[in-house]
Write a protein that holds these residues in place. Sequence first.
Motif, mmCIF file in Angstrom:
data_model
loop_
_atom_site.group_PDB
_atom_site.id
_atom_site.type_symbol
_atom_site.label_atom_id
_atom_site.label_comp_id
_atom_site.label_asym_id
_atom_site.label_seq_id
_atom_site.Cartn_x
_atom_site.Cartn_y
_atom_site.Cartn_z
ATOM 1 N N ARG A 8 1.000 -1.124 0.028
ATOM 2 C CA ARG A 8 -0.125 0.013 -0.081
ATOM 3 C C ARG A 8 0.824 1.291 0.036
ATOM 4 O O ARG A 8 0.537 2.089 -0.795
ATOM 5 N N LEU A 11 2.465 1.818 -3.210
ATOM 6 C CA LEU A 11 1.865 2.319 -4.270
ATOM 7 C C LEU A 11 1.713 3.971 -4.354
ATOM 8 O O LEU A 11 1.640 4.492 -5.424
ATOM 9 N N GLN A 12 1.691 4.176 -3.086
ATOM 10 C CA GLN A 12 1.600 5.760 -2.806
ATOM 11 C C GLN A 12 2.929 6.631 -3.201
ATOM 12 O O GLN A 12 2.969 7.472 -4.027
ATOM 13 N N ALA A 15 3.441 6.571 -7.188
ATOM 14 C CA ALA A 15 2.599 7.539 -7.750
ATOM 15 C C ALA A 15 3.073 8.901 -7.437
ATOM 16 O O ALA A 15 3.001 9.611 -8.369
ATOM 17 N N GLN B 12 -1.789 6.185 -10.107
ATOM 18 C CA GLN B 12 -1.934 7.482 -9.460
ATOM 19 C C GLN B 12 -3.326 7.341 -8.746
ATOM 20 O O GLN B 12 -3.357 7.833 -7.762
ATOM 21 N N ARG B 13 -4.344 7.029 -9.680
ATOM 22 C CA ARG B 13 -5.591 7.003 -9.263
ATOM 23 C C ARG B 13 -5.822 6.200 -7.905
ATOM 24 O O ARG B 13 -6.431 6.530 -7.005
ATOM 25 N N VAL B 14 -5.273 4.993 -8.026
ATOM 26 C CA VAL B 14 -5.508 4.106 -6.831
ATOM 27 C C VAL B 14 -4.734 4.622 -5.676
ATOM 28 O O VAL B 14 -5.350 4.514 -4.527
ATOM 29 N N ALA B 15 -3.677 5.116 -5.939
ATOM 30 C CA ALA B 15 -2.813 5.843 -4.650
ATOM 31 C C ALA B 15 -3.796 6.947 -4.167
ATOM 32 O O ALA B 15 -3.842 7.013 -2.930
ATOM 33 N N ARG B 16 -4.324 7.719 -4.888
ATOM 34 C CA ARG B 16 -5.237 8.686 -4.444
ATOM 35 C C ARG B 16 -6.386 8.275 -3.763
ATOM 36 O O ARG B 16 -6.917 8.530 -2.701
ATOM 37 N N ARG B 17 -6.883 7.066 -4.168
ATOM 38 C CA ARG B 17 -8.032 6.499 -3.476
ATOM 39 C C ARG B 17 -7.669 5.842 -2.057
ATOM 40 O O ARG B 17 -8.441 5.918 -1.067
ATOM 41 N N ILE B 18 -6.402 5.452 -1.893
ATOM 42 C CA ILE B 18 -5.971 4.714 -0.746
ATOM 43 C C ILE B 18 -5.752 6.033 0.240
ATOM 44 O O ILE B 18 -6.263 5.934 1.423
ATOM 45 N N ARG B 19 -5.248 7.075 -0.237
ATOM 46 C CA ARG B 19 -4.923 8.251 0.321
ATOM 47 C C ARG B 19 -6.017 8.854 1.154
ATOM 48 O O ARG B 19 -6.082 9.744 2.026
ATOM 49 N N ARG B 100 -3.636 4.226 10.036
ATOM 50 C CA ARG B 100 -3.101 3.090 9.425
ATOM 51 C C ARG B 100 -4.109 2.155 9.434
ATOM 52 O O ARG B 100 -4.280 1.141 8.350
ATOM 53 N N ARG B 103 -6.566 2.851 6.491
ATOM 54 C CA ARG B 103 -6.235 2.385 5.130
ATOM 55 C C ARG B 103 -6.029 1.054 5.003
ATOM 56 O O ARG B 103 -6.168 0.376 3.745
#
Lengths: 135, 135
Positions: A8, A11-12, A15, B12-19, B100, B103
């Motif tokens: 996880r 990935l951040q 990105a 990038q989009r998945v990272a944004r979604r996680i964030r 944490r 997430r």
Amino acid sequence: MADEDELRILLQRVARRIRSNRADGTMSDAKLGVLFRVEHEAASPGSLAERERVTPPSMNRTLNTLEQAGLVKRAPDPDDARKVVVSITAAGRELIAETRRLRTAWFSHRLAELTAEERAAFDTLVPVLRRWAEL
Amino acid sequence: MADEDELRILLQRVARRIRSNRADGTMSDAKLGVLFRVEHEAASPGSLAERERVTPPSMNRTLNTLEQAGLVKRAPDPDDARKVVVSITAAGRELIAETRRLRTAWFSHRLAELTAEERAAFDTLVPVLRRWAEL
DNA sequence: TATTGTTATACTCTATAACTATA
DNA sequence: TATAGTTATAGAGTATAACAATA
């Protein structure tokens, strides 16, 4: 199984690393995001606000800046006088092309270093990432 | 081969979604970033500014907010009176743990939906992502 | 003099509330 | 009345320039 936390976090970070490649240092994520949205299809300020997950006033301000910079243009909707259609300009397309070229260059170099197995792994995950991005 | 552009954009989009999964909606990336940094080891304002890639005045302001919220504390450096040591508080640790946890929960659910082949693909890519994150 | 941290000031992005025009 | 867009105003994060304290 790989460590979930590490995957996880990685990935951040990756990105973030990709995002750091910009054609113009003065172009923020907010502006670039809108520019990428209207690149393929014109859209209303309201729909842009929704898809970028910001409020309509916030999107309006971003559009003002982009319009003043000559990167997008507003036009009245022919069917509904309340609506506005935002579309990209030639200058906007050029800026996006340059940004994409830089990001692609960095990413292409990284992909070129991979083994066939690693490339195949990415191919396997594209549909997965596509689903996650929509959630 | 998968489309390079799409893969890059999806990351990038998945990272944004996680964030977007935050324990506290009022905690910005700027504050969380510092909190994560000082979680394992105390650090000076200057080194934090450098590692988070912001200017010293900007970091100073972030530290003021975190300190007022009781999430970090400043102390004089015993060896050099010019320096300051920033460390995390118990409240700071709690907030990080909660962030944490949230997430991880979202990401765990996503991973649980994968096939064995897809999980294996992620395992293959962890070393790759680890390299890229360091560039 | 050089280094570390801070204060002063300004600009951008974001938000909520209120206003205008049209359906 | 409801919808789409905008304006007014304020808060958070960032930056550059200037200042204070210490090495």
